[in-house]
Design a protein around this motif. Structure first.
Motif, short mmCIF file in Angstrom:
data_model
loop_
_atom_site.label_atom_id
_atom_site.label_comp_id
_atom_site.label_asym_id
_atom_site.label_seq_id
_atom_site.Cartn_x
_atom_site.Cartn_y
_atom_site.Cartn_z
N GLN A 39 0.81 -1.23 0.00
CA GLN A 39 0.00 0.00 0.00
C GLN A 39 0.84 1.28 0.00
N HIS A 40 2.14 1.13 0.31
CA HIS A 40 3.01 2.31 0.33
C HIS A 40 3.94 2.38 -0.89
N ILE A 53 -5.80 1.03 1.80
CA ILE A 53 -6.80 0.38 0.97
C ILE A 53 -8.18 0.66 1.56
N GLU A 65 -11.13 6.32 -0.37
CA GLU A 65 -12.05 6.57 0.75
C GLU A 65 -13.31 5.70 0.62
N SER A 66 -13.40 4.73 1.50
CA SER A 66 -14.49 3.74 1.39
C SER A 66 -15.89 4.38 1.40
N ARG A 140 -0.48 7.31 10.47
CA ARG A 140 -0.09 5.94 10.17
C ARG A 140 1.41 5.71 10.40
N TRP A 144 2.47 2.56 12.75
CA TRP A 144 3.47 1.55 12.38
C TRP A 144 4.64 1.57 13.37
N1 LIG Z 1 -10.60 6.35 5.61
C1 LIG Z 1 -10.04 5.29 4.82
C2 LIG Z 1 -9.31 4.33 5.75
C3 LIG Z 1 -8.56 3.27 4.98
C4 LIG Z 1 -7.68 2.43 5.90
O1 LIG Z 1 -7.40 2.79 7.04
N2 LIG Z 1 -7.25 1.27 5.37
C5 LIG Z 1 -6.41 0.39 6.16
C6 LIG Z 1 -6.99 -1.01 6.12
S1 LIG Z 1 -8.62 -1.02 6.82
C7 LIG Z 1 -5.00 0.33 5.57
O2 LIG Z 1 -4.82 0.37 4.38
N3 LIG Z 1 -3.99 0.21 6.46
C8 LIG Z 1 -2.62 0.03 6.07
C9 LIG Z 1 -1.72 1.15 6.50
O3 LIG Z 1 -2.19 2.09 7.17
O4 LIG Z 1 -0.53 1.08 6.18
C10 LIG Z 1 -11.16 4.59 4.05
O5 LIG Z 1 -12.25 4.51 4.60
O6 LIG Z 1 -10.95 4.15 2.90
#
Ligand SMILES: N[C@@H](CCC(=O)N[C@@H](CS)C(=O)NCC(=O)O)C(=O)O
Length: 244
Positions: A39-40, A53, A65-66, A140, A144
């Motif tokens: 994802q990065h 994602i 953005e979901s 994020r 991490w």
């Molecule tokens: N607000 C974003 C949040 C997306 C999100 O936080 N995705 C998480 C998985 S649920 C992700 O990709 N995390 C990996 C990271 O932060 O590196 C949405 O609703 O699309």
């Protein structure tokens, strides 16, 4: 042509899959491996500058953005409707999405313990610095950093759990018996809550998902799990899927 970049365990991805399944839309799924930090990567950041994602690609155009993706899908494919007709109710639906989105940090505290923490703890300081350098958002980067070096404490988990129980309280107060979060039909507000409730029910606070504690939420959850689209969306166990 729809392509969804997602992961089976990701909460935000689960929302979009639920929406696509309600609409009966065929899509091509591309699984993004969060443990490999796909994802990065520079290629992925071109389609989602936030480095998270899901991302939906529709006819070559990416959307992130979901909550936004679900609204887009509902505009594109109006049947069956997933937004109330009434403008006020639609505004309320958006406020639910916004409120639930604001709680994501509390879910991360529980979810990242399973797979991501185990991977992150093995990185050397140099590897960690390289990972952090590529992450677009300060929140994020911190998340991490935490799982790699200072895992969330029991006290922090208790605080996060209390905030998530607060979501159940708010939902309980908003719903009629056998009702939905907004208006009188299933909507994107309900879809936004599903991945959170799944995790609360599975691990975070299952004792709160009872007839005695939150009867309306418990009935709502039973009704949602009985929906054929829910069955097709692949909302499996988070814990079993993890390589613990
Ligand atoms: N607000 C974003 C949040 C997306 C999100 O936080 N995705 C998480 C998985 S649920 C992700 O990709 N995390 C990996 C990271 O932060 O590196 C949405 O609703 O699309």
């Amino acid at each position: 042509m729809m392509i969804l970049h997602h992961a089976w365990q990701s909460s935000a991805s689960r929302r979009v899959r639920l929406c696509l399944e309600e609409k009966g839309v065929a899509y091509e799924g591309h699984v993004v491996d969060l443990t490999k930090l796909e994802q990065h990567s520079p290629e992925y950041l071109k389609i989602n500058p936030n480095g998270v994602i899901p991302t939906l690609i529709h006819d070559g155009r990416p959307l992130h953005e979901s909550g936004t993706i679900c609204e887009y899908l509902d505009e594109l494919i109006p049947d069956p409707p997933l937004r109330p007709d009434d403008a006020y109710e639609r505004a309320k639906m958006r406020n639910w999405i916004r409120h639930i989105d604001s709680l994501i940090g509390n879910l991360v505290i529980f979810n990242w313990r399973h797979q991501l923490q185990k991977v992150a703890q093995k990185w050397s300081d140099e590897e960690l610095a390289e990972v952090i350098r590529k992450i677009p958002s300060p929140e994020r980067k911190e998340a991490w950093m935490r799982v790699a070096r200072r895992p969330y404490t029991e006290e922090e988990r208790d605080e996060a759990r209390a905030k998530l129980i607060g979501l159940l309280d708010r939902m309980e107060a908003a719903m009629d018996p056998d009702g939905w979060l907004v208006g009188d039909a299933y909507s994107i507000a309900d879809i936004a809550a599903v991945p959170f409730i799944k995790r609360i029910d599975e691990e975070i606070a299952p004792d709160q998902m009872t007839e005695a504690k939150h009867p309306r939420v418990a009935a709502w959850w039973t009704a949602i799990q009985a929906r054929p689209a829910y069955g097709r969306a692949g909302i499996g166990s988070f814990i079993e899927a993890s390589s613990d």
